[in-house]
Design a protein around this motif. Structure first.
Motif, PDB file in Angstrom:
ATOM      1  N   SER A 173      -1.472  21.467  18.521  1.00 30.57           N
ATOM      2  CA  SER A 173      -0.451  20.853  17.667  1.00 30.57           C
ATOM      3  C   SER A 173       0.816  20.618  18.476  1.00 30.57           C
ATOM      4  N   LEU A 174       1.376  19.410  18.335  1.00 29.68           N
ATOM      5  CA  LEU A 174       2.552  19.006  19.111  1.00 29.68           C
ATOM      6  C   LEU A 174       3.837  19.294  18.339  1.00 29.68           C
ATOM      7  N   HIS A 175       4.819  19.864  19.024  1.00 25.51           N
ATOM      8  CA  HIS A 175       6.118  20.193  18.417  1.00 25.51           C
ATOM      9  C   HIS A 175       7.220  19.899  19.426  1.00 25.51           C
ATOM     10  N   LEU A 176       7.276  18.653  19.876  1.00 19.19           N
ATOM     11  CA  LEU A 176       8.171  18.241  20.957  1.00 19.19           C
ATOM     12  C   LEU A 176       8.959  17.002  20.576  1.00 19.19           C
ATOM     13  N   PRO A 177      10.152  16.842  21.126  1.00 19.43           N
ATOM     14  CA  PRO A 177      10.851  15.556  21.003  1.00 19.43           C
ATOM     15  C   PRO A 177      10.213  14.550  21.956  1.00 19.43           C
ATOM     16  N   LEU A 178      10.470  13.289  21.728  1.00 18.85           N
ATOM     17  CA  LEU A 178       9.990  12.247  22.643  1.00 18.85           C
ATOM     18  C   LEU A 178      11.055  12.002  23.700  1.00 18.85           C
ATOM     19  N   THR A 179      10.715  12.319  24.945  1.00 19.22           N
ATOM     20  CA  THR A 179      11.610  12.093  26.078  1.00 19.22           C
ATOM     21  C   THR A 179      10.790  11.448  27.190  1.00 19.22           C
ATOM     22  N   GLU A 180      11.445  11.127  28.278  1.00 19.72           N
ATOM     23  CA  GLU A 180      10.715  10.550  29.411  1.00 19.72           C
ATOM     24  C   GLU A 180       9.682  11.536  29.956  1.00 19.72           C
ATOM     25  N   THR A 181       9.954  12.821  29.864  1.00 13.24           N
ATOM     26  CA  THR A 181       9.012  13.807  30.396  1.00 13.24           C
ATOM     27  C   THR A 181       7.892  14.155  29.416  1.00 13.24           C
ATOM     28  N   THR A 182       8.104  13.919  28.110  1.00 12.11           N
ATOM     29  CA  THR A 182       7.049  14.245  27.139  1.00 12.11           C
ATOM     30  C   THR A 182       6.224  13.026  26.729  1.00 12.11           C
ATOM     31  N   ARG A 183       6.658  11.822  27.085  1.00 15.96           N
ATOM     32  CA  ARG A 183       5.884  10.624  26.712  1.00 15.96           C
ATOM     33  C   ARG A 183       4.475  10.709  27.310  1.00 15.96           C
ATOM     34  N   HIS A 184       3.480  10.534  26.452  1.00 18.23           N
ATOM     35  CA  HIS A 184       2.070  10.602  26.844  1.00 18.23           C
ATOM     36  C   HIS A 184       1.729  11.926  27.528  1.00 18.23           C
ATOM     37  N   LEU A 185       2.384  12.999  27.066  1.00 18.89           N
ATOM     38  CA  LEU A 185       2.038  14.323  27.578  1.00 18.89           C
ATOM     39  C   LEU A 185       0.555  14.605  27.324  1.00 18.89           C
ATOM     40  N   ILE A 186       0.100  14.196  26.137  1.00 22.51           N
ATOM     41  CA  ILE A 186      -1.322  14.326  25.825  1.00 22.51           C
ATOM     42  C   ILE A 186      -1.980  12.991  26.140  1.00 22.51           C
ATOM     43  N   ASP A 187      -2.443  12.884  27.376  1.00 18.56           N
ATOM     44  CA  ASP A 187      -3.108  11.675  27.851  1.00 18.56           C
ATOM     45  C   ASP A 187      -4.569  11.983  28.129  1.00 18.56           C
ATOM     46  N   GLY A 188      -5.256  11.067  28.775  1.00 16.78           N
ATOM     47  CA  GLY A 188      -6.674  11.288  29.043  1.00 16.78           C
ATOM     48  C   GLY A 188      -6.936  12.533  29.860  1.00 16.78           C
ATOM     49  N   ALA A 189      -6.084  12.792  30.850  1.00 17.45           N
ATOM     50  CA  ALA A 189      -6.272  13.967  31.693  1.00 17.45           C
ATOM     51  C   ALA A 189      -6.081  15.254  30.897  1.00 17.45           C
ATOM     52  N   ALA A 190      -5.064  15.286  30.030  1.00 17.35           N
ATOM     53  CA  ALA A 190      -4.828  16.484  29.208  1.00 17.35           C
ATOM     54  C   ALA A 190      -5.987  16.705  28.239  1.00 17.35           C
ATOM     55  N   ASP A 235      -0.952   9.787  23.872  1.00 17.85           N
ATOM     56  CA  ASP A 235      -1.467   8.487  24.271  1.00 17.85           C
ATOM     57  C   ASP A 235      -2.578   8.127  23.287  1.00 17.85           C
ATOM     58  N   GLU A 236      -2.281   7.226  22.357  1.00 19.17           N
ATOM     59  CA  GLU A 236      -3.210   6.940  21.275  1.00 19.17           C
ATOM     60  C   GLU A 236      -4.511   6.323  21.773  1.00 19.17           C
ATOM     61  N   GLU A 237      -4.451   5.484  22.780  1.00 22.11           N
ATOM     62  CA  GLU A 237      -5.679   4.882  23.307  1.00 22.11           C
ATOM     63  C   GLU A 237      -6.596   5.940  23.888  1.00 22.11           C
ATOM     64  N   ALA A 238      -6.034   6.870  24.650  1.00 24.95           N
ATOM     65  CA  ALA A 238      -6.833   7.947  25.229  1.00 24.95           C
ATOM     66  C   ALA A 238      -7.407   8.838  24.131  1.00 24.95           C
ATOM     67  N   LEU A 239      -6.610   9.086  23.099  1.00 22.55           N
ATOM     68  CA  LEU A 239      -7.071   9.913  21.982  1.00 22.55           C
ATOM     69  C   LEU A 239      -8.243   9.252  21.273  1.00 22.55           C
ATOM     70  N   PHE A 247       3.497   7.704  15.210  1.00 26.95           N
ATOM     71  CA  PHE A 247       2.764   6.737  16.012  1.00 26.95           C
ATOM     72  C   PHE A 247       3.675   6.090  17.048  1.00 26.95           C
ATOM     73  N   GLU A 248       3.038   5.531  18.067  1.00 22.68           N
ATOM     74  CA  GLU A 248       3.802   4.832  19.092  1.00 22.68           C
ATOM     75  C   GLU A 248       4.489   3.605  18.507  1.00 22.68           C
ATOM     76  N   THR A 249       3.864   2.966  17.525  1.00 19.56           N
ATOM     77  CA  THR A 249       4.468   1.849  16.797  1.00 19.56           C
ATOM     78  C   THR A 249       4.681   2.280  15.361  1.00 19.56           C
ATOM     79  N   GLU A 250       5.924   2.283  14.907  1.00 17.73           N
ATOM     80  CA  GLU A 250       6.236   2.640  13.522  1.00 17.73           C
ATOM     81  C   GLU A 250       7.179   1.610  12.917  1.00 17.73           C
ATOM     82  N   PRO A 251       6.876   1.178  11.682  1.00 14.53           N
ATOM     83  CA  PRO A 251       5.676   1.471  10.915  1.00 14.53           C
ATOM     84  C   PRO A 251       4.421   0.969  11.646  1.00 14.53           C
ATOM     85  N   LEU A 252       3.309   1.654  11.433  1.00 18.92           N
ATOM     86  CA  LEU A 252       2.062   1.285  12.091  1.00 18.92           C
ATOM     87  C   LEU A 252       1.611  -0.079  11.581  1.00 18.92           C
TER      88      LEU A 252
END
Length: 311
Positions: A201-218, A238-242, A259-264
């Protein structure tokens, strides 16, 4: 011209308290009308927003008398904090007011995704009887929930998960090991969390360092069948990787409230089509009747205190 402009929905009793003290414009449609909003705040002392209003440097450029921004929530990625600081504008997020609502969303989503049975209504009503397929549902007790970020919401989720018999691990480099909050969770590095957690479960703000923290590698480092919950900020996942991992059966499910795009849009949402183990909600985790009352009340109190001189 109003002293206070409210550009998104707010609990009516809180709006009434503001109106009792100051000239107040309450127009939830202003979030989608930035040019009109800019005109309305030209002489305002306070602006109250949720997450849809973009409090940009341009919006603030004509608001010479603006003293503060009240945020009906905790995320600040829609507010140009640097621009506010340059102009001496205080920003008041409603910290803690919707923690319970989001925590309950997270734990409920975990239970639904692990068990799987609650997503079968369409099949049952169509005359199917998928008992055999749904016998693979899992219990929460004994499972590991991993919380990436360990602020107030994550801590509230941790205590509720522990009550269900789950083991809680958490990763947050900003919370020192000496913090008493770690009584609710085992402090681990992110790599360990990804490898051990049945629920991430993610509990982070969106910053340059947290963007796509959960990507294909993660995702590749997670347990097979793990479920992912994001009620924090779109873009951290990363919604595509998910979606790729869900379609391949690598993950057991996902719940996304952001979502990366809101409203979706229909186009952006199309990537989730056909997935039966996904819960999608419209950025609603922190919005319950009770949470809205608390958030609105806290925000109204902050703005009143500021404008009446009790900064």
């Amino acid at each position: 011209m109003p002293d206070i402009v409210i550009s998104e929905f707010m609990d009516e009793p809180a709006v009434a308290r503001l109106k009792d003290r100051f000239s107040t414009l309450y127009d939830p449609g202003l979030a989608e009308a930035p040019s009109r909003l800019k005109n309305e705040i030209a002489e305002a002392r306070a602006l109250i927003v949720r997450n849809r209003t973009q409090v940009s440097a341009d919006l603030l450029s004509g608001a010479d008398g603006l003293e503060c921004v009240g945020r009906l929530g905790v995320g600040l990625d829609n507010i140009d904090m640097a621009a506010c600081e340059r102009r001496g504008i205080a920003v008041y997020p409603a910290r803690g007011a919707n923690d319970l609502s989001v925590a309950e969303y997270v734990v409920t989503a975990a239970l639904m995704l692990l068990r799987g049975a609650y997503l079968a209504s369409d099949r049952v009503t169509a005359g199917d009887w998928p008992r055999q397929a749904l016998m693979a549902g899992r219990e929460a007790s004994g499972k590991v929930i991993g919380l990436i970020g360990f602020g107030g919401i994550a801590r509230a989720a941790a205590s509720r998960a522990r009550a269900l018999g789950m083991e809680v691990v958490a990763s947050d480099p900003h919370v020192p090991a000496s913090d008493r909050a770690w009584a609710e969770a085992r402090k681990v590095e992110l790599e360990t969390l990804l490898a051990e957690a049945d629920v991430v479960s993610l509990h982070l703000p969106l910053t340059e360092t947290t963007r796509h923290l959960i990507d294909g590698a993660a995702i590749a480092r997670m347990k097979a069948g793990a479920v992912v919950i994001n009620a924090a900020r779109g873009g951290v996942v990363d919604e595509e990787a998910l979606v790729d991992a869900l379609r391949q059966g690598r993950l057991g499910g996902a719940a996304l409230d952001v979502f990366e795009t809101e409203p979706l849009t229909a186009e952006a949402g199309g990537r989730f089509a056909g997935l039966s183990n996904v819960i999608l909600t419209p950025h609603i985790a922190g919005l319950s009747v009770e949470a809205n009352e608390r958030v609105s009340g806290v925000t109204a109190d902050s703005v009143i205190r500021h404008l009446e001189g009790g900064k």
